[in-house]
Design an enzyme around this catalytic site. Sequence first.
Site, PDB file in Angstrom:
ATOM      1  N   SER A 157      37.158 -35.629 -19.637  1.00 29.14           N
ATOM      2  CA  SER A 157      38.187 -36.501 -20.218  1.00 29.14           C
ATOM      3  C   SER A 157      38.100 -36.577 -21.737  1.00 29.14           C
ATOM      4  CB  SER A 157      38.051 -37.925 -19.656  1.00 29.14           C
ATOM      5  OG  SER A 157      38.524 -37.966 -18.330  1.00 29.14           O
ATOM      6  N   THR A 164      38.022 -40.524 -16.459  1.00 32.14           N
ATOM      7  CA  THR A 164      38.381 -41.585 -17.416  1.00 32.14           C
ATOM      8  C   THR A 164      39.830 -41.482 -17.904  1.00 32.14           C
ATOM      9  OG1 THR A 164      36.074 -41.642 -18.112  1.00 32.14           O
ATOM     10  CG2 THR A 164      37.653 -42.686 -19.576  1.00 32.14           C
ATOM     11  N   ASN A 200      35.481 -31.803 -14.442  1.00 33.78           N
ATOM     12  CA  ASN A 200      35.647 -33.157 -13.890  1.00 33.78           C
ATOM     13  C   ASN A 200      36.436 -34.044 -14.847  1.00 33.78           C
ATOM     14  OD1 ASN A 200      33.777 -32.031 -12.145  1.00 33.78           O
ATOM     15  ND2 ASN A 200      32.537 -33.880 -12.022  1.00 33.78           N
ATOM     16  N   HIS A 212      30.029 -38.603 -20.129  1.00 29.82           N
ATOM     17  CA  HIS A 212      30.933 -39.349 -19.255  1.00 29.82           C
ATOM     18  C   HIS A 212      31.556 -40.514 -20.019  1.00 29.82           C
ATOM     19  CE1 HIS A 212      28.152 -37.510 -16.229  1.00 29.82           C
ATOM     20  NE2 HIS A 212      29.310 -37.280 -15.627  1.00 29.82           N
ATOM     21  N   GLY A 213      32.807 -40.832 -19.687  1.00 37.77           N
ATOM     22  CA  GLY A 213      33.438 -42.025 -20.248  1.00 37.77           C
ATOM     23  C   GLY A 213      34.187 -41.752 -21.537  1.00 37.77           C
ATOM     24  N   ASP A 251      30.774 -36.715  -5.496  1.00 33.15           N
ATOM     25  CA  ASP A 251      30.396 -36.550  -6.902  1.00 33.15           C
ATOM     26  C   ASP A 251      29.148 -37.399  -7.201  1.00 33.15           C
ATOM     27  OD1 ASP A 251      30.727 -35.732  -9.579  1.00 33.15           O
ATOM     28  OD2 ASP A 251      32.033 -37.437 -10.042  1.00 33.15           O
ATOM     29  N   HIS A 252      28.233 -36.835  -7.955  1.00 34.66           N
ATOM     30  CA  HIS A 252      27.011 -37.541  -8.372  1.00 34.66           C
ATOM     31  C   HIS A 252      26.250 -38.206  -7.231  1.00 34.66           C
ATOM     32  CE1 HIS A 252      27.122 -36.897 -12.666  1.00 34.66           C
ATOM     33  NE2 HIS A 252      28.416 -37.054 -12.600  1.00 34.66           N
ATOM     34  N   HIS A 258      31.066 -31.635 -16.614  1.00 35.74           N
ATOM     35  CA  HIS A 258      31.322 -33.063 -16.369  1.00 35.74           C
ATOM     36  C   HIS A 258      31.788 -33.709 -17.678  1.00 35.74           C
ATOM     37  CE1 HIS A 258      29.534 -33.958 -12.297  1.00 35.74           C
ATOM     38  NE2 HIS A 258      29.327 -32.663 -12.438  1.00 35.74           N
ATOM     39  N   GLY A 259      32.419 -34.882 -17.540  1.00 34.45           N
ATOM     40  CA  GLY A 259      32.851 -35.603 -18.749  1.00 34.45           C
ATOM     41  C   GLY A 259      33.964 -34.891 -19.486  1.00 34.45           C
TER      42      GLY A 259
HETATM   43 ZN   LIG Z   1      29.909 -36.422 -13.846  1.00 36.23          ZN
END
Ligand SMILES: [Zn+2]
Length: 275
Positions: free
Chosen positions: A210, A232, A229, A179-180, A81-82, A207-208
């Site tokens: 959560s 978190t 994805n 993200h987060g 990932d990343h 992505h992100g």
């Molecule tokens: Zn990501």
Amino acid sequence: MLVNAKEMLCKARREHYAVPSTNFVDWLTAETYVNCAEKKNLPLILSFAESHIPYLSLEEASEMGRYFANRASVPVVLHLDHGTNQDIIFRAMDLGFTSVMIDASQKTFEENVAKTKAIVEEAHTRGVTVEAELGHVGSNDIGEAKEITDSIYTEAKDVVAFVEQTQVDSLAISIGTSHGLYHGEPHIHIERLKEIAEVTDIPLVLHGGSSSGYDNLEQCALNGIAKINIYTDFVVAAKKALNEGGFADYFDGKDKVRAAVEAVLAKYYDVFHTA
Ligand SMILES: [Zn+2]
């Protein structure tokens, strides 16, 4: 069984569901995700983020990931990932990762194309699948992403040119997630997603995921996102289980973390309509 992401994600895109991509950071998280996938009899993308190398080396991640994927009865992808560093991405392929992400989303369009193309050309000779990112999914804190940044939304017109020029296998797009941890639920641009899905058949990646809201994520899965994805939410659930539930000793603490992490993934499998 250990597989690459090609068939898994094309099927998900065709059949309007998403496969969870879960970041493991140690033995316990990798084991818990794969056990959950087996119980549900569903595919899984077992991801390891380049930014987590200080906690787990690429070699260790490869050993663990391949161990759990190979013994699983369901298809499991071992994904980097990343990836931002070409040497690390190539080393991941050497070590048996079956899928890699090249994240050059903060570069210009031309640089992103050039960097992605170089990875795709090498990866495809090895049967490894490649994810790139167009637009930029920013970060609220430092976890799987490298630094705190703003999101820049993906334009539908750029997607066609990017996919054609790079021959990439899947594409992460930016439609409102970060993200987060969020302060409140994010606004997801489903209309932008629909525009992008209209112009390309490529499996799209979010992505992100959560705490983006179950309804939001379900809408994404139904409208072209094939991989979501999650990271978190697992670490937040693990912390909560230990803080609020209390634990008798080390082993009891590990059991509580396992149960909390598994409950999060089991719920997301339902939300994403994974099949
Ligand atoms: Zn990501």
